[in-house]
Design a protein around this motif. Structure first.
Motif, PDB file in Angstrom:
ATOM      1  N   ASN A  65       0.829  -1.203   0.000  1.00 46.90           N
ATOM      2  CA  ASN A  65       0.000   0.000   0.000  1.00 46.90           C
ATOM      3  C   ASN A  65       0.867   1.257   0.000  1.00 46.90           C
ATOM      4  N   VAL A  66       1.905   1.259   0.837  1.00 46.81           N
ATOM      5  CA  VAL A  66       2.798   2.418   0.904  1.00 46.81           C
ATOM      6  C   VAL A  66       3.524   2.621  -0.424  1.00 46.81           C
ATOM      7  N   LEU A  67       4.042   1.550  -0.999  1.00 47.90           N
ATOM      8  CA  LEU A  67       4.774   1.667  -2.249  1.00 47.90           C
ATOM      9  C   LEU A  67       3.868   2.135  -3.390  1.00 47.90           C
ATOM     10  N   ARG A  68       2.592   1.787  -3.312  1.00 47.63           N
ATOM     11  CA  ARG A  68       1.655   2.179  -4.370  1.00 47.63           C
ATOM     12  C   ARG A  68       1.160   3.608  -4.201  1.00 47.63           C
ATOM     13  N   SER A  69       0.954   4.074  -2.963  1.00 47.86           N
ATOM     14  CA  SER A  69       0.265   5.344  -2.746  1.00 47.86           C
ATOM     15  C   SER A  69       1.178   6.495  -2.327  1.00 47.86           C
ATOM     16  N   HIS A  70       2.341   6.208  -1.713  1.00 49.15           N
ATOM     17  CA  HIS A  70       3.184   7.284  -1.225  1.00 49.15           C
ATOM     18  C   HIS A  70       3.852   8.000  -2.401  1.00 49.15           C
ATOM     19  N   PRO A  71       3.897   9.341  -2.385  1.00 48.90           N
ATOM     20  CA  PRO A  71       4.475  10.078  -3.511  1.00 48.90           C
ATOM     21  C   PRO A  71       5.899   9.666  -3.856  1.00 48.90           C
ATOM     22  N   VAL A  72       6.660   9.219  -2.885  1.00 48.30           N
ATOM     23  CA  VAL A  72       8.044   8.812  -3.150  1.00 48.30           C
ATOM     24  C   VAL A  72       8.102   7.611  -4.083  1.00 48.30           C
TER      25      VAL A  72
ATOM     26  N   ALA B 279       5.165   6.207  -5.869  1.00 46.08           N
ATOM     27  CA  ALA B 279       4.039   6.034  -6.788  1.00 46.08           C
ATOM     28  C   ALA B 279       4.458   6.075  -8.256  1.00 46.08           C
ATOM     29  N   SER B 280       5.563   6.769  -8.573  1.00 48.71           N
ATOM     30  CA  SER B 280       5.982   6.881  -9.973  1.00 48.71           C
ATOM     31  C   SER B 280       6.682   5.627 -10.480  1.00 48.71           C
ATOM     32  N   LEU B 281       7.011   4.710  -9.588  1.00 43.29           N
ATOM     33  CA  LEU B 281       7.670   3.477 -10.006  1.00 43.29           C
ATOM     34  C   LEU B 281       6.688   2.551 -10.712  1.00 43.29           C
ATOM     35  N   ALA B 282       7.188   1.802 -11.675  1.00 48.42           N
ATOM     36  CA  ALA B 282       6.380   0.772 -12.323  1.00 48.42           C
ATOM     37  C   ALA B 282       6.109  -0.349 -11.324  1.00 48.42           C
ATOM     38  N   PRO B 283       5.005  -1.090 -11.500  1.00 50.18           N
ATOM     39  CA  PRO B 283       4.675  -2.170 -10.551  1.00 50.18           C
ATOM     40  C   PRO B 283       5.830  -3.136 -10.319  1.00 50.18           C
ATOM     41  N   GLU B 284       6.547  -3.490 -11.382  1.00 47.22           N
ATOM     42  CA  GLU B 284       7.651  -4.442 -11.209  1.00 47.22           C
ATOM     43  C   GLU B 284       8.797  -3.833 -10.411  1.00 47.22           C
ATOM     44  N   GLN B 285       8.980  -2.511 -10.519  1.00 41.68           N
ATOM     45  CA  GLN B 285      10.012  -1.846  -9.719  1.00 41.68           C
ATOM     46  C   GLN B 285       9.640  -1.835  -8.241  1.00 41.68           C
TER      47      GLN B 285
ATOM     48  N   PRO C 140      14.897   9.276 -12.074  1.00 44.24           N
ATOM     49  CA  PRO C 140      14.548  10.701 -12.190  1.00 44.24           C
ATOM     50  C   PRO C 140      13.183  11.040 -11.605  1.00 44.24           C
ATOM     51  N   LYS C 141      12.164  10.234 -11.897  1.00 40.35           N
ATOM     52  CA  LYS C 141      10.827  10.525 -11.384  1.00 40.35           C
ATOM     53  C   LYS C 141      10.788  10.406  -9.866  1.00 40.35           C
ATOM     54  N   VAL C 142      11.500   9.416  -9.348  1.00 42.99           N
ATOM     55  CA  VAL C 142      11.535   9.230  -7.903  1.00 42.99           C
ATOM     56  C   VAL C 142      12.288  10.379  -7.250  1.00 42.99           C
ATOM     57  N   ARG C 143      13.380  10.815  -7.891  1.00 42.00           N
ATOM     58  CA  ARG C 143      14.147  11.932  -7.346  1.00 42.00           C
ATOM     59  C   ARG C 143      13.268  13.179  -7.233  1.00 42.00           C
ATOM     60  N   ALA C 144      12.446  13.440  -8.276  1.00 36.97           N
ATOM     61  CA  ALA C 144      11.550  14.598  -8.253  1.00 36.97           C
ATOM     62  C   ALA C 144      10.512  14.457  -7.143  1.00 36.97           C
ATOM     63  N   ALA C 145       9.987  13.237  -6.988  1.00 33.25           N
ATOM     64  CA  ALA C 145       8.995  13.010  -5.933  1.00 33.25           C
ATOM     65  C   ALA C 145       9.625  13.204  -4.564  1.00 33.25           C
ATOM     66  N   LEU C 146      10.857  12.739  -4.405  1.00 27.81           N
ATOM     67  CA  LEU C 146      11.557  12.912  -3.139  1.00 27.81           C
ATOM     68  C   LEU C 146      11.742  14.388  -2.808  1.00 27.81           C
ATOM     69  N   MET C 147      12.117  15.164  -3.810  1.00 27.52           N
ATOM     70  CA  MET C 147      12.299  16.594  -3.591  1.00 27.52           C
ATOM     71  C   MET C 147      10.986  17.239  -3.149  1.00 27.52           C
ATOM     72  N   ARG C 148       9.900  16.817  -3.795  1.00 32.12           N
ATOM     73  CA  ARG C 148       8.593  17.389  -3.465  1.00 32.12           C
ATOM     74  C   ARG C 148       8.185  17.031  -2.043  1.00 32.12           C
TER      75      ARG C 148
END
Length: 356
Positions: free
Chosen positions: A208-215, A217-223, A322-330
């Motif tokens: 649930n956390v991996l799917r919904s948390h902004p950090v 959420a941008s990852l693909a399901p397999e990631q 890159p997408k995760v880095r942006a989410a982390l910054m946010r």
């Protein structure tokens, strides 16, 4: 929802203990089970057992089809697995099935009410529900919509902490309810049930956390699936500091069980406590993101179970995206703003969060 199943279930309940009702229920459960509809079959089985508690042939059939296969047995049947239940061997499967309670709800009725003590979890047999949470201003937000086969409220299987959200029926609903006290009684006789429930809860909460948390959420399901095994489980004693303000953070934490409180120490020595962290909350990402000392201390108020991802795997699997880095910054910016305003209440609410 399939009106025919709902109507047929109501008809069976109305017929009561008559031989016709018992024979019809047994035949229907067997038909549904062999068709690959285990939740409907289990629901009919439990209605049947309410009228005839000693009835065993249907639970045995369900266990034969859906319980964890014996390692010595030939190939498992090509039927869908039932989350949680299909992880159990035959006898524990039947024992846990025997404490499920069929429930029916109409649109607008609440299965779970935010703020009330959590005592049971649910699985939807048919229909749809919304997960709704109150915000600081008093308004409500719908975080997700759940359908057939979805589990929710599993935090209550390990903790009686207040419900984090409400769950409201948006269609006529048939659900199976599983009470924590009944699970504990079954676990006393079959220890594998308690162990399996704990592992099921841990995996569901992390997913649930991996799917919904902004950090994440941008990852693909397999990631996200690749990340899950990297988290290690730790036990934390009450009063212990998990993260110390001013020190370099050693990892990202997910609180599985218990309660922690973040405390911000000002330059003048005064301390301000933030709202407590509870099951499913994530902390420690600011220090990892910025490479700076932790901006607050997090101390365990009660004995806690946490999942931890260390700095090295965090940087290897997340910061390079890159997408995760942006989410982390946010997220890091949002957290720092919260600290600067010294918020003493309120919690982050993320779309898709199914914690109740």
């Amino acid at each position: 929802m399939s009106d025919s199943f709902h109507a047929r279930l109501a008809q069976l309940q109305a017929l009561g203990r008559s031989p016709e009702a018992l024979a019809t229920a047994e035949a229907l459960a067997a038909e549904l089970a062999r068709q690959g509809q285990p939740l409907r079959a289990i629901t009919v089985c439990r209605v049947l057992q309410q009228f005839e508690p000693a009835h065993l042939s249907t639970p045995r059939l369900l266990a034969d089809l859906y319980a964890k296969p014996d390692a010595a047995a030939p190939g498992a049947p090509a039927l869908p697995r039932v989350p949680l239940f299909s992880l159990l061997p035959r006898e524990p499967f039947m024992a846990l099935l025997g404490v499920l309670e069929p429930r029916s709800y109409q649109p607008g009725q609440s299965l779970i009410v935010e703020g009330e003590p959590g005592r049971s979890s649910f699985v939807l047999v048919e229909g749809r529900v919304d997960v709704v949470r109150k915000l600081d201003g008093g308004e409500t937000r719908t975080l997700s919509s759940l359908g057939e086969g979805e589990f929710f409220g599993e935090i209550a299987l390990v903790s009686e902490s207040p419900r984090l959200a409400s769950v409201v029926a948006t269609q006529p609903v048939v659900a199976l309810e599983l009470h924590r006290t009944k699970v504990e009684r079954v676990s006393f006789r079959h220890s594998v049930v308690g162990e399996t429930v704990q592992a099921f809860y841990r995996e569901r909460l992390l997913a649930n956390v991996l799917r919904s948390h902004p950090v994440f959420a941008s990852l693909a399901p397999e990631q996200r699936e690749a990340l899950a095994p990297i988290f290690e489980r730790r036990t934390v004693e009450a009063g212990r500091v998990i993260i110390a303000q001013g020190q370099k953070g050693d990892g990202l934490y997910l609180l599985l069980q218990g309660q922690c409180t973040p405390v911000l120490r000002r330059h003048d020595g005064q301390e301000t406590a933030f709202s407590p962290l509870r099951e499913g909350d994530v902390f420690g990402e600011i220090s990892l993101l910025l490479g700076q000392p932790a901006s607050a201390t997090v101390r365990a108020d009660t004995p806690c179970q946490v999942l931890r991802m260390g700095r090295e795997p965090f940087e290897q699997y997340l910061a390079s995206q890159p997408k995760v880095r942006a989410a982390l910054m946010r997220v890091g910016t949002e957290r720092l703003l919260q600290h600067s305003k010294v918020l003493a209440s309120g919690r982050a609410v993320h779309e898709g969060d199914q914690r109740v």
